[in-house]
Design an enzyme around this catalytic site. Structure first.
Site, short mmCIF file in Angstrom:
data_model
loop_
_atom_site.label_atom_id
_atom_site.label_comp_id
_atom_site.label_asym_id
_atom_site.label_seq_id
_atom_site.Cartn_x
_atom_site.Cartn_y
_atom_site.Cartn_z
N LYS A 1 1.00 -1.22 -0.08
CA LYS A 1 -0.21 0.12 -0.06
C LYS A 1 0.73 1.45 0.00
O LYS A 1 0.72 2.21 -0.72
CB LYS A 1 -0.97 -0.08 1.18
CG LYS A 1 -1.62 1.44 1.55
CD LYS A 1 -2.43 1.34 2.86
CE LYS A 1 -1.81 1.59 4.09
NZ LYS A 1 -1.52 3.12 4.30
N ASN A 2 1.88 1.40 0.88
CA ASN A 2 2.63 2.52 1.04
C ASN A 2 3.77 2.72 -0.12
O ASN A 2 3.98 3.91 -0.14
CB ASN A 2 3.31 2.69 2.50
CG ASN A 2 2.30 2.67 3.70
OD1 ASN A 2 1.07 3.10 3.32
ND2 ASN A 2 2.59 2.22 4.84
N ARG B 1 -8.93 -0.26 3.71
CA ARG B 1 -8.00 0.65 2.86
C ARG B 1 -6.52 0.33 2.87
O ARG B 1 -5.89 0.58 1.91
CB ARG B 1 -7.60 1.81 4.12
CG ARG B 1 -8.67 2.91 4.08
CD ARG B 1 -8.34 4.10 5.03
NE ARG B 1 -7.11 4.46 4.18
CZ ARG B 1 -6.16 5.03 5.13
NH1 ARG B 1 -6.20 5.07 6.43
NH2 ARG B 1 -4.97 5.29 4.56
N ASP C 1 3.74 -0.26 11.85
CA ASP C 1 2.51 -0.64 11.62
C ASP C 1 2.11 -1.79 11.94
O ASP C 1 1.04 -2.54 11.62
CB ASP C 1 2.45 -0.54 9.86
CG ASP C 1 2.60 0.88 9.43
OD1 ASP C 1 2.77 1.07 8.28
OD2 ASP C 1 2.28 1.83 10.15
N ARG D 1 0.35 13.63 13.03
CA ARG D 1 0.69 13.67 11.54
C ARG D 1 1.32 14.87 10.89
O ARG D 1 0.70 15.45 9.90
CB ARG D 1 -0.49 13.02 10.63
CG ARG D 1 -1.12 11.88 10.86
CD ARG D 1 -0.23 10.50 11.19
NE ARG D 1 0.42 9.97 10.07
CZ ARG D 1 -0.31 9.01 9.50
NH1 ARG D 1 -1.32 8.38 9.54
NH2 ARG D 1 0.42 8.61 8.35
N CYS E 1 -4.97 11.39 11.76
CA CYS E 1 -5.81 10.16 12.09
C CYS E 1 -5.52 9.59 13.39
O CYS E 1 -5.15 10.41 14.13
CB CYS E 1 -5.57 9.07 10.96
SG CYS E 1 -4.02 8.48 11.16
C1 EPZ Z 1 4.07 6.53 6.46
O1 EPZ Z 1 3.45 7.71 7.27
C2 EPZ Z 1 3.16 5.36 6.55
N1 EPZ Z 1 2.12 5.97 5.68
C3 EPZ Z 1 2.51 5.03 7.86
O2 EPZ Z 1 1.53 3.89 7.79
C4 EPZ Z 1 3.80 4.54 8.70
O3 EPZ Z 1 3.30 4.31 10.06
C5 EPZ Z 1 4.68 5.76 8.80
O4 EPZ Z 1 5.25 5.81 7.58
C6 EPZ Z 1 6.11 5.15 9.54
O5 EPZ Z 1 6.65 4.15 8.96
C7 EPZ Z 1 2.29 6.06 4.31
O6 EPZ Z 1 3.13 5.63 3.87
C8 EPZ Z 1 1.09 6.53 3.54
P1 EPZ Z 1 6.52 9.66 8.78
P2 EPZ Z 1 4.33 9.09 7.12
O7 EPZ Z 1 6.66 10.73 8.00
O8 EPZ Z 1 4.98 9.15 6.24
C9 EPZ Z 1 6.95 12.46 12.37
C10 EPZ Z 1 -0.13 2.51 7.80
O9 EPZ Z 1 -0.92 2.07 8.69
N2 EPZ Z 1 7.04 13.75 11.29
O10 EPZ Z 1 7.70 8.60 8.41
O11 EPZ Z 1 3.27 9.94 7.46
C11 EPZ Z 1 5.80 11.94 12.59
O12 EPZ Z 1 4.87 12.46 13.30
C12 EPZ Z 1 0.43 3.84 7.95
O13 EPZ Z 1 -0.14 2.21 6.32
C13 EPZ Z 1 7.24 14.99 11.84
O14 EPZ Z 1 7.33 15.32 12.93
O15 EPZ Z 1 5.14 8.92 8.69
C14 EPZ Z 1 5.94 10.61 13.17
O16 EPZ Z 1 6.35 10.69 14.56
C15 EPZ Z 1 0.07 4.41 9.37
N3 EPZ Z 1 7.10 16.01 10.68
C16 EPZ Z 1 7.44 10.40 12.52
O17 EPZ Z 1 7.96 11.51 11.80
C17 EPZ Z 1 6.87 15.55 9.27
O18 EPZ Z 1 6.78 16.49 8.61
C18 EPZ Z 1 7.14 9.46 11.27
O19 EPZ Z 1 6.43 9.99 10.37
C19 EPZ Z 1 6.82 14.25 9.01
C20 EPZ Z 1 6.59 13.43 9.82
#
Ligand code: EPZ
Length: 421
Positions: free
Chosen positions: A22-23, A401, A309, A126, A121
């Site tokens: 998915k991702n 999803r 995840d 996020r 979410c």
């Molecule tokens: C991706 O989310 C995945 N979603 C998430 O999967 C997954 O949990 C996550 O990566 C971590 O592996 C998709 O790929 C669509 P991050 P993403 O940016 O990219 C912080 C699922 O169930 N952060 O790696 O949004 C954030 O708060 C979903 O499939 C900032 O602070 O995650 C978090 O603590 C849920 N500022 C950490 O970084 C930013 O600008 C990691 O977030 C971006 C992120």
């Protein structure tokens, strides 16, 4: 509201074919807009997020042919030749977290982008501040007003961006924007997830010059144009891990096919530590468990650490373990909403901040429960399969999803599952 009615207590036995990731799909599909010709994206999972992205690309003027076949392993042909800037309606973006990748793509192709902030979410705030930090470093003006992110730059120029936090989304979004920028962009402290590499492979096949994906330093040399190409999405190791844990939690024997075993290393290591037998044969991983799991500790980390995840699914397995397990969720600030629902099924879990203390119990019992997010829903399905008696899970649209044809795949493994839409 769709719901699943599951009569648990039966060991799952058999094999399940894992679909495309998915991702990765939600990153490669918007990336096809960067090319000036059609791309064919194969091995797409038949999930809601892919269907929503197909709608968004059509809304942007692309011709999108084919829909992920119900049998999975679908392919979409995206022809972006009539792609033109357009505002994306919030009604579309709120259904899909990863709509923010349209910012990097439209900034690179159109010189400006307007995308509604994706809703948070149920796992945390996020934020996307690191995405915007990257766009500004590449020379874009970025504002957020009325819940819409607006970014503009006549031409992006390469820059070095040091991410404050390892972020998959920011790494991918900056990579997308940098492919057509003037000069070279370096992303430091980049995410190393396999779908970052998968996207880089698609971009390079389309003529981009991305090096270092999979390490924490990614170098992107801007090019003038990208041409369409064919790319098969890598398998979804989160889906694979979910079915493996379901096999272990029901003390059965499950083989997941069409996986890349390397991507599951952190999950397999933890399952073996908990007493499961795991065997690797090519692109098949088989798990067998015929007794209660041992208690183990889990800490979620960016890849190659234990994936966040899979935290909610493995929490269910550990709720049945002998002893006390500690699960630490270091990525998201509130990814324990499934615990309240699991308590209704007899678990003994205490949440303190980002830590769950799990006292293993010897059995779960069925109860009516509600999915609060995608992976919480997956966790509740696993609990229902392991529990004695009947469980009704509402909010199953959330599971749709990220898990293609889950009911069908579970029934093929011997589960007693009925879906009511
Ligand atoms: C991706 O989310 C995945 N979603 C998430 O999967 C997954 O949990 C996550 O990566 C971590 O592996 C998709 O790929 C669509 P991050 P993403 O940016 O990219 C912080 C699922 O169930 N952060 O790696 O949004 C954030 O708060 C979903 O499939 C900032 O602070 O995650 C978090 O603590 C849920 N500022 C950490 O970084 C930013 O600008 C990691 O977030 C971006 C992120």
């Amino acid at each position: 509201m769709a719901r699943l009615i599951i009569r648990g207590g039966k060991p799952l036995r058999g094999k399940v074919r894992v679909g495309g990731r998915k991702n990765s799909a939600v990153a490669v599909l918007p990336a096809t807009l960067l090319a000036d010709g059609p791309s064919t994206v194969e091995n797409l999972p038949a999930i809601e997020d892919v269907r929503v992205y197909a709608e968004i690309l059509t809304h942007l003027g692309c011709r999108v042919a084919g829909v992920p076949a119900p049998s999975g392993n679908g392919a979409l042909v995206v022809d972006p030749r009539d792609f033109a800037f357009a505002e994306i309606p919030y009604a579309l973006t709120k259904r899909l977290r990863a709509s923010y990748y349209l910012l990097g793509v439209m900034l690179a192709r159109c010189g400006h982008a307007e995308v509604p902030l994706p809703g948070g979410c149920d796992i945390g705030l996020r934020p996307i501040d690191q995405h915007l930090k990257g766009f500004r470093a590449l020379g874009a003006e970025v504002t957020i007003e009325h819940g819409v992110v607006r970014a503009s730059a006549p031409r992006l120029t390469g820059a070095t961006v040091y991410l404050d936090v390892v972020s998959v989304g920011a790494t991918i979004n900056i990579m997308l924007a940098a492919t057509l920028a003037e000069g070279t962009t370096i992303i430091e402290n980049a995410a190393k997830e396999p779908h970052v590499v998968d996207l880089a492979n698609y971009l390079n096949a389309a003529g981009a010059r991305v090096q270092g994906a999979g390490t924490d330093v990614i170098r992107i040399r801007g090019v003038e144009r990208l041409q369409g190409c064919t790319h098969a999405i890598i398998p979804d190791e989160i889906e694979a891990a979910t079915y493996m844990i379901a096999g272990a939690a029901t003390r059965g024997e499950v083989s997941v096919e069409n996986v890349i075993p390397k991507h599951l290393d952190p999950v397999v290591a933890k399952l073996q530590e908990a007493g499961a037998e795991v065997e690797e044969r090519g692109d098949v991983l088989s798990i067998r468990m015929d007794r209660r799991p041992r208690a183990v500790n889990v800490k979620t980390l960016p890849y190659p650490g234990f994936p966040t995840d899979v935290q909610q699914p493995i929490t269910v397995l550990l709720s049945l373990a002998e002893g006390t397990s500690i699960v630490t969720e270091s990525i998201w600030e509130s990814r324990f909403k499934h615990v309240d629902e699991l308590k209704r099924m007899g678990t003994n879990i205490r949440v303190e901040g980002r830590t769950a203390i799990i006292e293993g119990v010897d059995r779960l019992t069925g109860a009516p429960v509600r999915a609060t997010d995608l992976r919480a829903g997956a966790a509740l399905v696993i609990a229902a399969l392991a529990a004695e008696g009947q469980t009704e899970i509402s909010g199953i649209e959330l599971v749709d999803r990220g898990y293609e044809r889950a009911t069908e795949k579970l029934i093929a493994l011997g589960a007693d599952v009925v879906r009511e839409d």
